[in-house]
Design a protein around this motif. Structure first.
Motif, PDB file in Angstrom:
ATOM      1  N   SER A 184     -44.847 -27.158  17.057  1.00  0.00           N
ATOM      2  CA  SER A 184     -45.875 -27.336  16.023  1.00  0.00           C
ATOM      3  C   SER A 184     -47.169 -27.863  16.616  1.00  0.00           C
ATOM      4  CB  SER A 184     -45.407 -28.341  14.955  1.00  0.00           C
ATOM      5  OG  SER A 184     -44.404 -27.790  14.192  1.00  0.00           O
ATOM      6  N   SER A 185     -47.058 -28.844  17.521  1.00  0.00           N
ATOM      7  CA  SER A 185     -48.313 -29.394  18.044  1.00  0.00           C
ATOM      8  C   SER A 185     -49.005 -28.365  18.932  1.00  0.00           C
ATOM      9  CB  SER A 185     -48.122 -30.746  18.726  1.00  0.00           C
ATOM     10  OG  SER A 185     -47.206 -30.649  19.754  1.00  0.00           O
ATOM     11  N   SER A 186     -48.227 -27.496  19.585  1.00  0.00           N
ATOM     12  CA  SER A 186     -48.860 -26.419  20.361  1.00  0.00           C
ATOM     13  C   SER A 186     -49.580 -25.440  19.445  1.00  0.00           C
ATOM     14  CB  SER A 186     -47.805 -25.667  21.175  1.00  0.00           C
ATOM     15  OG  SER A 186     -47.248 -26.511  22.152  1.00  0.00           O
ATOM     16  N   ILE A 187     -48.958 -25.094  18.339  1.00  0.00           N
ATOM     17  CA  ILE A 187     -49.599 -24.173  17.389  1.00  0.00           C
ATOM     18  C   ILE A 187     -50.871 -24.818  16.831  1.00  0.00           C
ATOM     19  CG2 ILE A 187     -49.325 -23.034  15.137  1.00  0.00           C
ATOM     20  CD1 ILE A 187     -46.352 -22.585  15.904  1.00  0.00           C
ATOM     21  N   LYS A 188     -50.806 -26.122  16.583  1.00  0.00           N
ATOM     22  CA  LYS A 188     -52.005 -26.830  16.094  1.00  0.00           C
ATOM     23  C   LYS A 188     -53.149 -26.729  17.080  1.00  0.00           C
ATOM     24  CE  LYS A 188     -50.018 -30.232  12.973  1.00  0.00           C
ATOM     25  NZ  LYS A 188     -49.304 -31.513  12.953  1.00  0.00           N
ATOM     26  N   LYS A 189     -52.820 -26.807  18.384  1.00  0.00           N
ATOM     27  CA  LYS A 189     -53.880 -26.701  19.398  1.00  0.00           C
ATOM     28  C   LYS A 189     -54.533 -25.319  19.340  1.00  0.00           C
ATOM     29  CE  LYS A 189     -51.838 -29.922  22.678  1.00  0.00           C
ATOM     30  NZ  LYS A 189     -50.939 -29.935  23.839  1.00  0.00           N
ATOM     31  N   ILE A 190     -53.717 -24.285  19.172  1.00  0.00           N
ATOM     32  CA  ILE A 190     -54.277 -22.925  19.087  1.00  0.00           C
ATOM     33  C   ILE A 190     -55.138 -22.812  17.824  1.00  0.00           C
ATOM     34  CG2 ILE A 190     -53.750 -20.451  18.966  1.00  0.00           C
ATOM     35  CD1 ILE A 190     -51.112 -21.030  20.430  1.00  0.00           C
ATOM     36  N   TYR A 191     -54.667 -23.425  16.747  1.00  0.00           N
ATOM     37  CA  TYR A 191     -55.429 -23.430  15.490  1.00  0.00           C
ATOM     38  C   TYR A 191     -56.781 -24.116  15.684  1.00  0.00           C
ATOM     39  CZ  TYR A 191     -56.659 -24.553  10.651  1.00  0.00           C
ATOM     40  OH  TYR A 191     -57.316 -24.677   9.455  1.00  0.00           O
ATOM     41  N   GLU A 192     -56.751 -25.257  16.356  1.00  0.00           N
ATOM     42  CA  GLU A 192     -58.000 -25.992  16.579  1.00  0.00           C
ATOM     43  C   GLU A 192     -58.989 -25.190  17.423  1.00  0.00           C
ATOM     44  OE1 GLU A 192     -56.449 -29.687  18.019  1.00  0.00           O
ATOM     45  OE2 GLU A 192     -55.746 -30.176  15.989  1.00  0.00           O
TER      46      GLU A 192
END
Ligand SMILES: *[C@@H]1O[C@H](CO)[C@@H](O)[C@H](O)[C@H]1NC(C)=O
Ligand SMILES: *[C@@H]1O[C@H](CO)[C@@H](O)[C@H](O)[C@H]1NC(C)=O
Ligand SMILES: *[C@@H]1O[C@H](CO)[C@@H](O)[C@H](O)[C@H]1NC(C)=O
Length: 351
Positions: free
Chosen positions: A201-209
């Motif tokens: 999830s935190s990796s996906i958040k980084k891509i989102y950011e």
């Protein structure tokens, strides 16, 4: 700089913008970015110091007989999805020279065999998910801006692009399942799955950011059913259900985790692939899918590949044939159930 030079610089810039935009008109989305492990590696590991490298025969026998570093006889799931989207197959990040990377506006593949979601998952040199996202960050900050006239245009491009993640199996095969035998320090399978999903999830958040909005997340499949893990007896073979039970919590919990993520990341869209059920369906009636063998590796003793590669589910002891990837890609792209809540075609068309 003379006026003449400025003219050429402007001309080159507008040509690049034209090239970047022309993909949009032919393809369903402007780009496909790929993160993951050997299931989708397109050759990154060729450039690393590792034994998990397949740039030799018989890999690629059905890829014009070129061993590109794909862990298959032909194209991977990600390659086939790219083609269905109307895009070129995303080239491996480490296979493109630093000075040429900026020219690629249709997507890049950062996936690396033998790596996983966790930094501690590895077997020799490979790109962990964190490292893959670091490279993607460099793509967004250093390379892509050269193709777009404004930040708004780059943001728009990223928000329309698809980000595919196929990772997690090695966190079991090379990490949890081994660790459990030795120390049991990662807790029970439920706890380990929660831990992996938090990291993912935190990796996906980084891509989102960085601008990503459309995600395809591939769950971890029934590892206990691959040739390397099945239980073989003289007159009998079966999946290793003990392994499957340890892995299953990841896939079971994935949809709920994505649901939470979707509610936190405004404007995000997700496609999830859960291979457990569909694998069972194929194994229960292989002939319906054109397979005669869903148990053994096509590549046998001495590295000799089988003749009827379209009839084999597995190419080696852990990876699928191109025929298998095509079946999953077709169904995930335009079918129902295997990929949800949106199939990839719907993900591409949803704004
Ligand atoms: C494919 O490549 C291998 C290794 O380079 C070679 O031995 C083999 O003959 C080739 N097969 C075909 C069909 O060209
Ligand atoms: C992996 O390592 C990087 C830095 O080396 C660190 O920032 C990151 O939190 C680590 N991630 C995991 C999942 O351990
Ligand atoms: C590992 O820990 C779980 C509880 O978290 C326990 O049920 C299990 O027996 C332990 N396994 C080993 C091999 O020690």
């Amino acid at each position: 700089m003379s006026i003449f030079n400025i003219f050429w610089v402007i001309n080159i810039i507008s040509l690049q913008v034209f090239l970047a935009n022309s993909y949009c008109t032919k393809s369903l989305v402007p780009a496909l970015y790929v993160f993951g492990d050997s299931t989708v590696d397109a050759g990154n590991n060729n450039n690393l110091n590792t034994n998990a490298k397949v740039n030799t025969f018989p890999y690629g026998i059905d890829f014009n007989n070129v061993s590109t570093g794909r862990f298959s006889n032909g194209k991977t799931f990600a390659d086939i999805i790219a083609i269905k989207l109307g895009l070129p197959m995303p080239p491996p990040y480490l296979g493109v020279s630093t000075t040429e990377r900026y020219q690629i506006a249709s997507g890049i593949n950062y996936a690396s065999g033998s790596c996983g979601i966790l930094n501690s998952t590895r077997n020799g040199e490979c790109l962990s998910l964190d490292q893959q996202i670091e490279y993607f960050t460099s793509t967004v900050i250093n390379d892509l801006p050269r193709n777009f006239r404004s930040k708004t245009k780059l943001r728009h491009y990223l928000s329309k692009s698809i980000f595919l993640l196929s990772i997690g199996a090695n966190d079991y095969m090379l990490n949890y399942l081994k660790q459990e035998i030795i120390t049991n320090k990662s807790g029970n399978p439920e706890e380990f799955a929660d831990y992996l999903l938090d990291q993912l999830s935190s990796s996906i958040k980084k891509i989102y950011e960085l601008g990503g909005r459309k995600f395809v997340v591939i769950g971890v499949g029934p590892i206990g059913c691959i040739p390397g893990f099945i239980i073989r007896k003289p007159n009998f073979q079966d999946c290793n259900e003990d392994v499957n039970q340890k892995v299953k919590p990841f896939t079971n919990k994935l949809p709920m985790k994505i649901q939470v993520l979707k509610s936190q990341l405004s404007g995000s869209l997700f496609t999830i692939m859960d291979t457990f059920e569909f694998f069972k369906e194929i194994r229960n009636s292989p002939e319906k899918f054109g397979f005669t063998n869903t148990w053994d590796s096509c590549v046998g003793e001495g590295g000799k590949p089988c003749e009827n590669r379209r009839q084999y589910y597995f190419y080696d002891s852990a990876h699928s044939t191109e025929a298998t990837s095509e079946i999953y890609a077709n169904k995930c792209f335009s079918g129902t159930h295997l990929c949800f809540p949106l199939n990839i075609e719907q993900l591409a068309h949803t704004h």
